[in-house]
Design a protein around this motif. Sequence first.
Motif, PDB file in Angstrom:
ATOM      1  N   LEU A  11       0.833  -1.203   0.000  1.00 55.43           N
ATOM      2  CA  LEU A  11       0.000   0.000   0.000  1.00 55.43           C
ATOM      3  C   LEU A  11       0.870   1.256   0.000  1.00 55.43           C
ATOM      4  CD1 LEU A  11      -2.867  -0.981   2.464  1.00 55.43           C
ATOM      5  CD2 LEU A  11      -2.982  -0.703  -0.020  1.00 55.43           C
ATOM      6  N   LEU A  12       1.936   1.209   0.806  1.00 56.46           N
ATOM      7  CA  LEU A  12       2.841   2.349   0.896  1.00 56.46           C
ATOM      8  C   LEU A  12       3.513   2.614  -0.455  1.00 56.46           C
ATOM      9  CD1 LEU A  12       3.648   4.258   3.155  1.00 56.46           C
ATOM     10  CD2 LEU A  12       5.628   2.813   3.605  1.00 56.46           C
ATOM     11  N   ILE A  13       3.919   1.528  -1.122  1.00 60.54           N
ATOM     12  CA  ILE A  13       4.549   1.689  -2.430  1.00 60.54           C
ATOM     13  C   ILE A  13       3.567   2.317  -3.416  1.00 60.54           C
ATOM     14  CG2 ILE A  13       5.559   0.474  -4.400  1.00 60.54           C
ATOM     15  CD1 ILE A  13       6.421  -1.721  -2.368  1.00 60.54           C
ATOM     16  N   LEU A  68      14.704   3.093  -2.153  1.00 60.55           N
ATOM     17  CA  LEU A  68      14.704   3.721  -0.831  1.00 60.55           C
ATOM     18  C   LEU A  68      14.005   2.827   0.196  1.00 60.55           C
ATOM     19  CD1 LEU A  68      13.812   7.404  -0.347  1.00 60.55           C
ATOM     20  CD2 LEU A  68      12.399   5.762   0.829  1.00 60.55           C
ATOM     21  N   MET A  69      12.820   2.342  -0.172  1.00 55.83           N
ATOM     22  CA  MET A  69      12.048   1.530   0.771  1.00 55.83           C
ATOM     23  C   MET A  69      12.697   0.194   1.052  1.00 55.83           C
ATOM     24  SD  MET A  69       8.047   1.984   0.045  1.00 55.83           S
ATOM     25  CE  MET A  69       7.747   0.672   1.215  1.00 55.83           C
ATOM     26  N   HIS A  70      13.228  -0.385  -0.006  1.00 57.00           N
ATOM     27  CA  HIS A  70      13.820  -1.703   0.021  1.00 57.00           C
ATOM     28  C   HIS A  70      14.993  -1.735   1.016  1.00 57.00           C
ATOM     29  CE1 HIS A  70      16.146  -4.403  -3.125  1.00 57.00           C
ATOM     30  NE2 HIS A  70      16.637  -4.572  -1.951  1.00 57.00           N
ATOM     31  N   HIS A  71      15.900  -0.788   0.881  1.00 58.21           N
ATOM     32  CA  HIS A  71      17.052  -0.778   1.783  1.00 58.21           C
ATOM     33  C   HIS A  71      16.675  -0.257   3.161  1.00 58.21           C
ATOM     34  CE1 HIS A  71      19.603  -2.043  -1.432  1.00 58.21           C
ATOM     35  NE2 HIS A  71      19.154  -1.075  -2.191  1.00 58.21           N
ATOM     36  N   GLY A  72      15.802   0.752   3.181  1.00 54.33           N
ATOM     37  CA  GLY A  72      15.371   1.304   4.462  1.00 54.33           C
ATOM     38  C   GLY A  72      14.680   0.258   5.318  1.00 54.33           C
TER      39      GLY A  72
END
Lengths: 312, 267
Positions: free
Chosen positions: B70-72, B89-93
């Motif tokens: 949902l965030l993506i 960004l999301m993946h590594h974060g």
Amino acid sequence: MPETTADRQGGGRGPAGEATCAVDACGCSHAHHHHGEVMSRPRASLPLDSAALLSARGVGLARSGRTILEGVDIDLHDGEIVTLIGPNGAGKTSLVRVLLGLERADTGEINRRRDLVVGYAPQRFDIDAALPMTVERFLRLGIAANRADVAAALAEVGASRVIDSQLASLSGGEAQRMVLARALLRRPNLLVLDEPVRGVDYAGEAELYTLIGRLRGERGFGVLLVSHDLHVVMGASDRVVCLNRHVCCSGVPRVVAKDPEYERLFGSDAARAFAVYEHHHDHAHDLAGETVATVPAGSQPAASETHDRIEQ
Amino acid sequence: MIEPFLLRALAAAIGLALLAAPLGSLVVWSRMAYFGETMAQASLLGVALSLALGQSLTLSVLAVAIIAALLILLLGEQRLLPLDSVLGLMHHGSLAAGVIATAALAGPSVDLLGYLFGDIFAVTEADLYWIYGGGAVVLGVLWLVWQPLLRLAVHHELAVAEGVPARRVKAVFMVLLATTIAIAIKILGILLVIAFLIVPAAAARPFATTPERMVAIAAGIAVAGVLVGLEISARSDAPGGPAIVLVLAILALVSLLAASTGLRRRS
């Protein structure tokens, strides 16, 4: 003429030399409005046409602070071929996307008749080769059609030999024809074709418009064509809507062009007005398709540059 | 006589292979590999959540994967950055956050490698129920949305203009993908689960002429990869999940190389 000139100078619709459509002379247009005073617009009071397949009033769209569409009214009826013309960047494809519900307009209202079935051929049809699929399978996907129906539809658009081809192997012209065949297989009452002659040669282009005209006669569907080529528009449409963010004019070019009363009805302004539109090419066509002189030399410094842009 | 733990590993991996083939093919067709990767890596936060709440790992991962999806989708609406940057960004974060959260909750002795690469030889009977029961539900729902998903994969705009409810169909697909990730995570780990989905599909592409045939070939390749990978793992003590994925990757490379040289010869 004074009105046209005043409009071009006083419109404030962008930098000088930008495509400006000044064809109010075709008589069926509304005034230009640029400030979005919805209530004060002369035609804002016209209600949605509920008999039309699709009716839109006051459609406005802005992206990143840039106005793309502004106060657009348009009606599409059964059995009528309407062509949307305008220079590149005029918002033609955006308007089509809004009408089809692919994009939500910021302002305005759109009425789609309950029985509306759209057959749509988008401007680009690039297939990702990762998905293996034959033309036949795609043309039957979500459509109640057997192989014979598919073969007949492909024959109609002159693409019979691709029936067993993989989608990813089609040329640009073949893909356009194939997607038109799919649109026809859906038994639409409104056919929407966005620049349908891309990747089709000149003879193919004439053939395509003849086909669309014939099918319209046989099946009675309405057609919305998008084109940036006025020449093509002249022969094919019942009505032309000239768009440059707002509707500059709408009219019946072919009938107008062949009508001996044309001059009396519209004066020379209309012909000149189309020339005004056309001077974005390095040449212009009069309403019979003959090349005519454009506006005086020197008034269109960017002619050759815009020529490349439009004739791409 | 095969040892029970090996039998369970085999049953689990074959079940996942059959589940992975259609989902993986759709991920490839819709260019969602990186999207799925981000969902999977965010799932480490689901591991932390299950440690913190003492809840089922599968359900926690499912919840976190759906939230991540949902965030993506939400971040994909902005137009300043392309989606792959947002995903990066999301993946590594989320991976960093997951590692920290897991370590903080379970102490330094936490078996992080087990979460990252899975442990196919630790499959329990309950896991098998999840794989075959949950997997059957996923495949059943997928069957219902198969045709609209194909139409969206061929041409998104055309499908929407023709009336395919794109948002709803994509939301269903994302939940199915999240469920698959949640089911598979214990066995394959968050780093390998997406590879297990897309590599068999990639290997199958050169031999396929229809979407369904690509799924069938992908399933066959995935099962073969499972058998060979587990055999290698049993003989050499190599970890099971990585062995399977390595075999699949080699199969895919050979398949794509053969396809590209074949194309060159034809043209």
